[in-house]
Each structure stands twice: as C-alpha cells, then as structure tokens.
Design a protein around this motif. Structure first.
Motif, PDB file in Angstrom:
ATOM      1  N   ASN A  73      39.952  55.755  62.557  1.00 19.18           N
ATOM      2  CA  ASN A  73      39.517  55.031  61.613  1.00 19.18           C
ATOM      3  C   ASN A  73      38.782  56.504  60.606  1.00 19.18           C
ATOM      4  O   ASN A  73      39.193  56.438  59.204  1.00 19.18           O
ATOM      5  CB  ASN A  73      38.981  54.376  61.388  1.00 19.18           C
ATOM      6  CG  ASN A  73      39.547  53.152  62.282  1.00 19.18           C
ATOM      7  OD1 ASN A  73      40.657  53.028  62.474  1.00 19.18           O
ATOM      8  ND2 ASN A  73      38.773  52.496  62.636  1.00 19.18           N
ATOM      9  N   LYS A  74      38.494  56.999  61.178  1.00 22.49           N
ATOM     10  CA  LYS A  74      37.794  58.657  59.878  1.00 22.49           C
ATOM     11  C   LYS A  74      38.676  59.586  60.049  1.00 22.49           C
ATOM     12  O   LYS A  74      38.120  61.155  59.319  1.00 22.49           O
ATOM     13  CB  LYS A  74      36.285  59.004  60.084  1.00 22.49           C
ATOM     14  CG  LYS A  74      35.244  57.415  60.091  1.00 22.49           C
ATOM     15  CD  LYS A  74      33.582  58.011  60.397  1.00 22.49           C
ATOM     16  CE  LYS A  74      33.167  57.508  59.958  1.00 22.49           C
ATOM     17  NZ  LYS A  74      31.254  57.332  60.271  1.00 22.49           N
ATOM     18  N   LEU A  75      39.318  59.941  61.069  1.00 25.05           N
ATOM     19  CA  LEU A  75      39.856  60.776  61.175  1.00 25.05           C
ATOM     20  C   LEU A  75      40.822  61.632  59.600  1.00 25.05           C
ATOM     21  O   LEU A  75      41.074  62.483  58.971  1.00 25.05           O
ATOM     22  CB  LEU A  75      41.548  60.259  61.614  1.00 25.05           C
ATOM     23  CG  LEU A  75      42.501  62.069  62.238  1.00 25.05           C
ATOM     24  CD1 LEU A  75      41.598  62.670  62.852  1.00 25.05           C
ATOM     25  CD2 LEU A  75      43.421  61.788  63.011  1.00 25.05           C
ATOM     26  N   GLU A  76      41.248  60.409  58.804  1.00 26.28           N
ATOM     27  CA  GLU A  76      42.339  60.887  57.979  1.00 26.28           C
ATOM     28  C   GLU A  76      41.513  61.686  56.693  1.00 26.28           C
ATOM     29  O   GLU A  76      41.214  61.995  55.459  1.00 26.28           O
ATOM     30  CB  GLU A  76      42.897  59.161  56.991  1.00 26.28           C
ATOM     31  CG  GLU A  76      43.726  58.788  57.228  1.00 26.28           C
ATOM     32  CD  GLU A  76      45.302  59.945  57.161  1.00 26.28           C
ATOM     33  OE1 GLU A  76      44.904  61.086  56.962  1.00 26.28           O
ATOM     34  OE2 GLU A  76      45.497  60.460  58.676  1.00 26.28           O
ATOM     35  N   GLN A  77      39.851  60.204  56.087  1.00 23.86           N
ATOM     36  CA  GLN A  77      38.833  61.190  55.464  1.00 23.86           C
ATOM     37  C   GLN A  77      37.889  62.199  56.143  1.00 23.86           C
ATOM     38  O   GLN A  77      38.244  63.866  54.912  1.00 23.86           O
ATOM     39  CB  GLN A  77      37.476  60.154  55.410  1.00 23.86           C
ATOM     40  CG  GLN A  77      36.216  60.558  54.802  1.00 23.86           C
ATOM     41  CD  GLN A  77      34.938  60.010  55.079  1.00 23.86           C
ATOM     42  OE1 GLN A  77      35.371  58.311  55.728  1.00 23.86           O
ATOM     43  NE2 GLN A  77      34.059  60.182  54.510  1.00 23.86           N
ATOM     44  N   LYS A 100      39.738  64.673  57.024  1.00 22.69           N
ATOM     45  CA  LYS A 100      41.312  66.265  57.282  1.00 22.69           C
ATOM     46  C   LYS A 100      40.714  66.523  55.239  1.00 22.69           C
ATOM     47  O   LYS A 100      41.105  67.015  55.300  1.00 22.69           O
ATOM     48  CB  LYS A 100      42.650  64.927  57.477  1.00 22.69           C
ATOM     49  CG  LYS A 100      42.884  65.041  58.747  1.00 22.69           C
ATOM     50  CD  LYS A 100      43.901  64.906  59.160  1.00 22.69           C
ATOM     51  CE  LYS A 100      44.522  64.311  60.285  1.00 22.69           C
ATOM     52  NZ  LYS A 100      45.994  64.186  60.492  1.00 22.69           N
ATOM     53  N   SER A 101      40.713  64.529  54.808  1.00 21.71           N
ATOM     54  CA  SER A 101      40.829  65.665  53.373  1.00 21.71           C
ATOM     55  C   SER A 101      39.560  65.899  52.445  1.00 21.71           C
ATOM     56  O   SER A 101      39.681  67.414  52.035  1.00 21.71           O
ATOM     57  CB  SER A 101      40.532  63.865  52.450  1.00 21.71           C
ATOM     58  OG  SER A 101      40.684  64.494  50.858  1.00 21.71           O
ATOM     59  N   THR A 150      40.044  69.910  54.260  1.00 18.82           N
ATOM     60  CA  THR A 150      40.834  70.513  53.049  1.00 18.82           C
ATOM     61  C   THR A 150      40.044  70.431  51.648  1.00 18.82           C
ATOM     62  O   THR A 150      40.280  71.709  51.383  1.00 18.82           O
ATOM     63  CB  THR A 150      42.122  69.697  52.480  1.00 18.82           C
ATOM     64  OG1 THR A 150      43.370  69.327  53.700  1.00 18.82           O
ATOM     65  CG2 THR A 150      43.239  70.222  51.256  1.00 18.82           C
TER      66      THR A 150
END
Length: 233
Positions: A148-152, A154-155, A158
């Motif tokens: 669930n925290k993977l996208e966070q 990644k951001s 970046t």
C-alpha cells in the motif's frame, strides 16, 4: 532275531533295497523285514553328509538337545527357539516376557527418551503450528502494508533523487561562477593549477559558505519571528 541271515552290515552296498533321506530315516524295500530296519543303525545309510543339527533343522526339529555353546544358553537364543518350535523346544514360555526389573529399566529409558506423553506431544505440536500461522499472518500483513505504501515510497524516492540532482547541479554552477570570478579578479586567463588561482578559489569558497550560513541563519530567524507573531493575540 538272527541278523546274520540278512547281513545288516552289508545293507549299504545294496542300493536297490533302500532309499536314504536327509532326515536320517531310511525307507527299505519291502523285502527286508521291519525288525531288521528297527535294529539297524540308520545313520550309516545317510549319504547327505550333513551334521545331526543340520538334519534336525531341515526336518523342522530342535537343532540341539543340550547347549553346545554359551550362546545356546542366552535369553535371545531361547526366545528364538520357542518362537520357531513352540513347546517342542522345551523352553519355558515365561522367558519371552520381560521381568519386573527389565520392565522398570525400559520404562526409565522411555521416560528419558520421550519425556512427554501423547497428549502433551499433541499440545506441543498444536502450539508450534499456531505460532507458525501467526508468523505467516504477520508477514502477510506486513507485505500488504508495504504494498500500500509502495507508490508513496516511489514518489518520495523520485523527489529525493531530484533534490540531489538539483543540489549537485547548483554546486557545479556555483563552482563555475567562482572560477569565473577568480579569473576576473586577476584580469587575465589563469591556469587552474596555479597556486595563486587555488588560493583565491579557496577564499571564494569560504566566502560563499559564509554567505550561505548567514542566509540560513536569517531564514531561521525570520521563521521564528513569524511564529511569535502568529502566537500574539
């Protein structure tokens, strides 16, 4: 009975008159009376070459009537005899069962080797299985949270990379500006390997660091003043 008439000692040469068997019993021709057969030494007609104990084994009889070696007197051998020949072995059946002392020794060894009974072992196994399931569930929950925290993440990664690249680019540009300022200071093109150039560049870098430090301090003071103003009624 007159045995001379039949010459029992010469019976071994009369091959058509008898048949020898491995058990030692001789089947004579009907032409020889049974009395002669009973009185004759049948072992003389045994052509097998086997010993008496071997013939007894083949005829499914007890090999030895009396012990011939110390092994024949052991408990293990006596039990084996009774298992093979039963009551015909002349062995007391109670030898097949452990004595009270032997049973106590075996029970003691069992308690040392297996200190838990069946119910306790079952409880231990159930507890271990429950612990394994708890670990699996905890790991699955941890993986679910991380997904669930993977996208966070990644951001954030970046953004962090972009900041580092921007800081590196800014440092590169600042150094280029300092080099250009040093060249303008001397008024002519100077070799960067010259000692005078290096000394002046170090002075410019120290001055730049001092200015950056002053700017950070001033920004911090301005932020504190702004917070105090917000708290005032």
């Amino acid at each position: 009975m007159n045995l001379k008439k039949y010459n029992v000692g010469a019976l071994k040469y009369v091959r058509p008159k008898f048949i020898s068997t491995l058990s030692g019993n001789v089947l004579f021709s009907p032409s020889i009376p049974n009395e002669i057969i009973a009185d004759a030494d049948t072992t003389r007609f045994d052509k097998s070459g086997l010993r008496r104990d071997h013939r007894n084994v083949l005829s499914k009889a007890v090999p030895y009537k009396t012990p011939h070696t110390w092994i024949h007197a052991t408990e293990k051998y006596q039990r084996k005899l009774y298992g093979l020949y039963g009551n015909n072995s002349n062995v007391d059946p109670k030898i097949c069962f452990d004595s009270v002392i032997d049973r106590a020794k075996l029970d003691k060894l069992d308690r040392i080797a297996q200190p838990y009974n069946l119910q306790q072992l079952r409880e231990i196994v159930n507890t271990q299985e429950a612990n394994k399931l708890e670990l699996i569930k905890a790991r699955e929950n941890g993986l679910r949270i991380k997904l669930n925290k993977l996208e966070q993440w990644k951001s954030e990664l970046t953004t962090k990379i972009a900041k580092r690249e921007a800081a590196a680019q800014e440092a590169k540009e600042r150094k280029e500006r300092m080099v250009e300022e040093v060249r303008r200071h001397f008024g002519f093109k100077v070799d960067p390997r010259d000692e005078r150039f290096k000394e002046m560049l170090q002075l410019k870098e120290k001055e730049g660091k001092r200015k950056d430090k002053e700017a950070k301090r001033k920004a911090k003071e301005d932020m504190m003043v702004a917070k105090l103003v917000e708290k005032m009624p």
